[in-house]
Design an enzyme around this catalytic site. Sequence first.
Site, PDB file in Angstrom:
ATOM      1  CE  LYS A  15      -2.277   0.484   3.840  1.00  0.00           C
ATOM      2  NZ  LYS A  15      -1.973   1.710   4.593  1.00  0.00           N
ATOM      3  NE  ARG A  90      -5.692   3.418  11.722  1.00  0.00           N
ATOM      4  CZ  ARG A  90      -4.705   2.722  11.158  1.00  0.00           C
ATOM      5  NH1 ARG A  90      -4.899   1.449  10.882  1.00  0.00           N
ATOM      6  NH2 ARG A  90      -3.549   3.286  10.883  1.00  0.00           N
ATOM      7  NE  ARG A 129       8.386  -4.553   6.346  1.00  0.00           N
ATOM      8  CZ  ARG A 129       7.247  -3.897   6.539  1.00  0.00           C
ATOM      9  NH1 ARG A 129       6.593  -3.371   5.504  1.00  0.00           N
ATOM     10  NH2 ARG A 129       6.760  -3.739   7.757  1.00  0.00           N
ATOM     11  NE  ARG A 162      10.928   0.145  10.537  1.00  0.00           N
ATOM     12  CZ  ARG A 162      10.750   0.381   9.248  1.00  0.00           C
ATOM     13  NH1 ARG A 162      10.168  -0.524   8.486  1.00  0.00           N
ATOM     14  NH2 ARG A 162      11.131   1.523   8.711  1.00  0.00           N
ATOM     15  NE  ARG A 173       2.018  -4.639  11.741  1.00  0.00           N
ATOM     16  CZ  ARG A 173       3.102  -4.577  10.964  1.00  0.00           C
ATOM     17  NH1 ARG A 173       4.136  -5.383  11.203  1.00  0.00           N
ATOM     18  NH2 ARG A 173       3.138  -3.733   9.957  1.00  0.00           N
TER      19      ARG A 173
END
Length: 216
Positions: A15, A90, A129, A162, A173
Site C-alpha cells: 500500500k 479504520r 524486510r 524492525r 496486526r
Amino acid sequence: MKKNMIIMGPPGAGKGTQAKKIIASYHIPHISTGDMFREAIAEGTPLGLLAKQYINAGNLVPDDVTIGLVKERLSKDDCANGYLLDGFPRTIPQAEALEKLTKEIGREISIVISIDTPKEELIRRITGRLVCKKCGAPFHKENRRPLKEGVCDLCGGELVQRPDDNKEALEVRLAHYEQETKPLLDFYHKLGLLHTLDGMKGVDALMIDIDKLLEA
C-alpha cells in the site's frame, strides 16, 4: 474526474509503495492520520492542540477529534483536485462520518482501492524486510538484497530488522485488520466505490491497473 481516493490493504500488501507512486503521478496530497496529527499540532490549530493533549497523555485520539481534523485537512486548497487518504477510516463509524463530512465540503470519495494479497505472501514480505539504521533505506532478504550482507548500499549503514517485523507480531496486526478494517470493504462495496486489485502483481503492473481505474 476528481481523484478523491482511499487506499487500503493489510500490512505488507504494498500500500505504501503504491501510495507514493499515485501522489507522484497525480500530484495530490497523501494524507495519513499520523502526518495529519503532526501537521495540525505544528500549526497550533484548536483541534491540533486538543489532539496533542490526548497523545501526550498516551491516549488514543477520540473519533470526534480525528474526524474534525480530517475535515479540516480535506478542506484545504491542496485537496481541491483530489487527495489520497491512507490509514483512515479504520472503522465503520469513521467511514460513515467521513461520508457525511466529505459531502458537506463537496469533496466526496470517488474511489476506494484495496490491495489484496495472500497471507503467506504477507508473511514472506514482512519477515524478510530490512531497513538501514542510518538512512532508513528499505531492503529485503529475498527481493532486494544488499550488495554486501548487512550493509546499506546507499550509505554503508547497518541493516536491521524492525522488532515487529516477525510472524508473531504480523499475526496480531492481521487479526486487527480482519476485525476492524476488513468490514470497510463491504461498506464501500455497497456504495459502489470499491475496486480490489491483485497485490501479487509487480509494483509497476499494479500501478498500471490503478492508472486504468483512475482514468476510466
